[in-house]
Design an enzyme around this catalytic site. Structure first.
Site, PDB file in Angstrom:
ATOM      1  N   SER A 177       0.863  -1.186   0.000  1.00  0.00           N
ATOM      2  CA  SER A 177       0.000   0.000   0.000  1.00  0.00           C
ATOM      3  C   SER A 177       0.900   1.236   0.000  1.00  0.00           C
ATOM      4  O   SER A 177       2.015   1.183   0.545  1.00  0.00           O
ATOM      5  CB  SER A 177      -0.864   0.022   1.270  1.00  0.00           C
ATOM      6  N   TYR A 185      -1.204  -0.628  10.319  1.00  0.00           N
ATOM      7  CA  TYR A 185      -1.439  -1.088   8.938  1.00  0.00           C
ATOM      8  C   TYR A 185      -0.273  -0.668   8.047  1.00  0.00           C
ATOM      9  O   TYR A 185       0.269  -1.472   7.278  1.00  0.00           O
ATOM     10  CB  TYR A 185      -2.756  -0.506   8.429  1.00  0.00           C
TER      11      TYR A 185
HETATM   12  P1  NAP Z   1     -11.668  -5.615   0.697  1.00  0.00           P
HETATM   13  O1  NAP Z   1     -12.546  -4.990  -0.328  1.00  0.00           O
HETATM   14  O2  NAP Z   1     -11.915  -5.339   2.144  1.00  0.00           O
HETATM   15  O3  NAP Z   1     -11.672  -7.198   0.453  1.00  0.00           O
HETATM   16  C1  NAP Z   1     -10.903  -7.966   1.330  1.00  0.00           C
HETATM   17  C2  NAP Z   1     -10.839  -9.397   0.836  1.00  0.00           C
HETATM   18  O4  NAP Z   1      -9.933 -10.086   1.712  1.00  0.00           O
HETATM   19  C3  NAP Z   1     -12.166 -10.113   0.940  1.00  0.00           C
HETATM   20  O5  NAP Z   1     -12.205 -11.093  -0.078  1.00  0.00           O
HETATM   21  C4  NAP Z   1     -12.098 -10.750   2.325  1.00  0.00           C
HETATM   22  O6  NAP Z   1     -12.844 -11.972   2.444  1.00  0.00           O
HETATM   23  C5  NAP Z   1     -10.624 -11.081   2.406  1.00  0.00           C
HETATM   24  N1  NAP Z   1     -10.133 -11.148   3.776  1.00  0.00           N
HETATM   25  C6  NAP Z   1     -10.296 -10.264   4.794  1.00  0.00           C
HETATM   26  N2  NAP Z   1      -9.671 -10.703   5.904  1.00  0.00           N
HETATM   27  C7  NAP Z   1      -9.111 -11.899   5.568  1.00  0.00           C
HETATM   28  C8  NAP Z   1      -8.365 -12.869   6.269  1.00  0.00           C
HETATM   29  N3  NAP Z   1      -8.060 -12.723   7.569  1.00  0.00           N
HETATM   30  N4  NAP Z   1      -7.974 -13.969   5.612  1.00  0.00           N
HETATM   31  C9  NAP Z   1      -8.280 -14.151   4.315  1.00  0.00           C
HETATM   32  N5  NAP Z   1      -8.987 -13.292   3.590  1.00  0.00           N
HETATM   33  C10 NAP Z   1      -9.394 -12.171   4.215  1.00  0.00           C
HETATM   34  O7  NAP Z   1     -10.133  -5.220   0.446  1.00  0.00           O
HETATM   35  P2  NAP Z   1      -9.417  -4.540  -0.830  1.00  0.00           P
HETATM   36  O8  NAP Z   1      -9.604  -3.076  -0.733  1.00  0.00           O
HETATM   37  O9  NAP Z   1      -9.780  -5.264  -2.071  1.00  0.00           O
HETATM   38  O10 NAP Z   1      -7.877  -4.801  -0.458  1.00  0.00           O
HETATM   39  C11 NAP Z   1      -7.128  -5.878  -0.974  1.00  0.00           C
HETATM   40  C12 NAP Z   1      -5.664  -5.655  -0.632  1.00  0.00           C
HETATM   41  O11 NAP Z   1      -5.230  -4.409  -1.177  1.00  0.00           O
HETATM   42  C13 NAP Z   1      -5.373  -5.585   0.861  1.00  0.00           C
HETATM   43  O12 NAP Z   1      -4.165  -6.219   1.145  1.00  0.00           O
HETATM   44  C14 NAP Z   1      -5.262  -4.093   1.127  1.00  0.00           C
HETATM   45  O13 NAP Z   1      -4.470  -3.810   2.246  1.00  0.00           O
HETATM   46  C15 NAP Z   1      -4.641  -3.631  -0.162  1.00  0.00           C
HETATM   47  N6  NAP Z   1      -4.861  -2.197  -0.411  1.00  0.00           N
HETATM   48  C16 NAP Z   1      -6.136  -1.712  -0.615  1.00  0.00           C
HETATM   49  C17 NAP Z   1      -6.305  -0.352  -0.808  1.00  0.00           C
HETATM   50  C18 NAP Z   1      -7.656   0.280  -1.021  1.00  0.00           C
HETATM   51  O14 NAP Z   1      -7.760   1.526  -1.015  1.00  0.00           O
HETATM   52  N7  NAP Z   1      -8.727  -0.502  -1.211  1.00  0.00           N
HETATM   53  C19 NAP Z   1      -5.199   0.515  -0.797  1.00  0.00           C
HETATM   54  C20 NAP Z   1      -3.938  -0.019  -0.586  1.00  0.00           C
HETATM   55  C21 NAP Z   1      -3.787  -1.374  -0.401  1.00  0.00           C
HETATM   56  P3  NAP Z   1     -14.381 -11.981   2.978  1.00  0.00           P
HETATM   57  O15 NAP Z   1     -15.204 -11.495   1.816  1.00  0.00           O
HETATM   58  O16 NAP Z   1     -14.666 -13.389   3.315  1.00  0.00           O
HETATM   59  O17 NAP Z   1     -14.432 -11.047   4.134  1.00  0.00           O
END
Ligand code: NAP
Length: 248
Positions: free
Chosen positions: A143, A157
């Site tokens: 991130s 985080y």
């Molecule tokens: P999201 O929309 O919250 O989706 C999270 C996904 O991860 C869901 O499929 C969830 O499964 C799963 N998950 C949550 N906790 C878990 C665990 N303990 N073990 C296994 N799976 C788990 O997240 P996202 O925004 O797509 O983010 C994906 C990645 O990108 C993350 O690593 C995040 O830190 C990174 N990121 C995101 C952003 C942003 O702005 N969105 C920015 C920088 C980095 P369930 O559906 O079963 O809950």
């Protein structure tokens, strides 16, 4: 039809979902990991199957080594592992460090750091030519928080993502001669439900004025970069970290 498998942790929603759909369109069999929302994971599988792709959903909390071992076992039965996307990640609610509980910090590191390292360990055991594998790619989700530090929001985080950056560089060097490339993406503000899980659904849009491109990114835009890193078009890219953040 190839039997090449990609495991995407947290493949059921957000960036993971977009990556799962894009990987299936490129001929991967997709192993969709999810933590608890089975319906969301099954909807990804259905969407892939509707386009004649192959996918399975496997419940795997990456904070549990037992779950991780079961995820990789399921993938072994599905085909030949050629890629891992270490996508699962969590944020906490907005807090200062002096307000954080030990449980919160430990869970953050267990999911975002230890989970990614354990998944990579299992992937290397299968993909490394050192172990008789055919090579492959590991893409880690970092991130821009790793650079910004996220003061007064979630320094825990940000620190977990800083660890992912170091891990990407080190593991990439470790397995560079074994047919495995390792890279990370640093997304900026992306429009997914992760912000709601941190208690502020509108966070990405609220802060979009701080992005040089003046807008949030989409899960699809992150998936495109992940798919490129997984492809042979990125054949000389390893130990690399790519910002996909509109300049943030
Ligand atoms: P999201 O929309 O919250 O989706 C999270 C996904 O991860 C869901 O499929 C969830 O499964 C799963 N998950 C949550 N906790 C878990 C665990 N303990 N073990 C296994 N799976 C788990 O997240 P996202 O925004 O797509 O983010 C994906 C990645 O990108 C993350 O690593 C995040 O830190 C990174 N990121 C995101 C952003 C942003 O702005 N969105 C920015 C920088 C980095 P369930 O559906 O079963 O809950």
């Amino acid at each position: 039809m190839t039997d090449k498998v990609v495991i995407i942790t947290g493949g059921s929603r957000g960036i993971g979902r977009a990556t799962a759909l894009a990987a299936a369109a490129r001929g991967y069999r997709v192993c969709v990991g999810y933590a608890s929302n089975e319906a969301a994971a099954q909807s990804v599988v259905s969407a892939i199957e509707a386009k004649n792709g192959k996918a399975i959903a496997v419940k795997c909390d990456v904070g549990s080594e037992k779950d991780i071992l079961a995820l990789f076992k399921a993938a072994d039965a599905f085909g030949t592992l050629r890629a891992l996307v270490n996508n699962a990640g969590i944020v906490g609610t907005t807090s200062r460090v002096d307000e954080m509980s030990s449980e919160r910090i430990q869970r953050m590191m267990a999911v975002n750091v230890t989970g990614s390292i354990l998944c990579a360990r299992e992937a290397v055991k299968r993909m490394s030519t050192r172990h008789g594998g055919k090579g492959g790619v590991i893409v880690n989700l970092s991130s821009v928080a790793a650079k910004l530090g996220s003061p007064n929001t979630y320094v825990d985080y940000a620190a977990s993502k800083g660890a992912i950056d170091s891990f990407t560089v080190g593991l990439g060097h470790e397995v560079a001669g074994e047919g495995i490339r390792v890279a990370a993406i640093r997304p900026g503000l992306i429009d997914t439900e992760i912000h709601a899980s941190g208690g502020e659904p509108d966070r990405a849009h609220r802060l979009s004025h701080m992005v040089p491109m003046k807008r949030v990114g989409t899960a699809h835009e992150i998936a495109n970069a992940i798919i490129w890193l997984m492809s042979d078009d990125a054949s000389y890219v390893t130990s690399a970290i790519l910002d996909v953040s509109g300049g943030r």
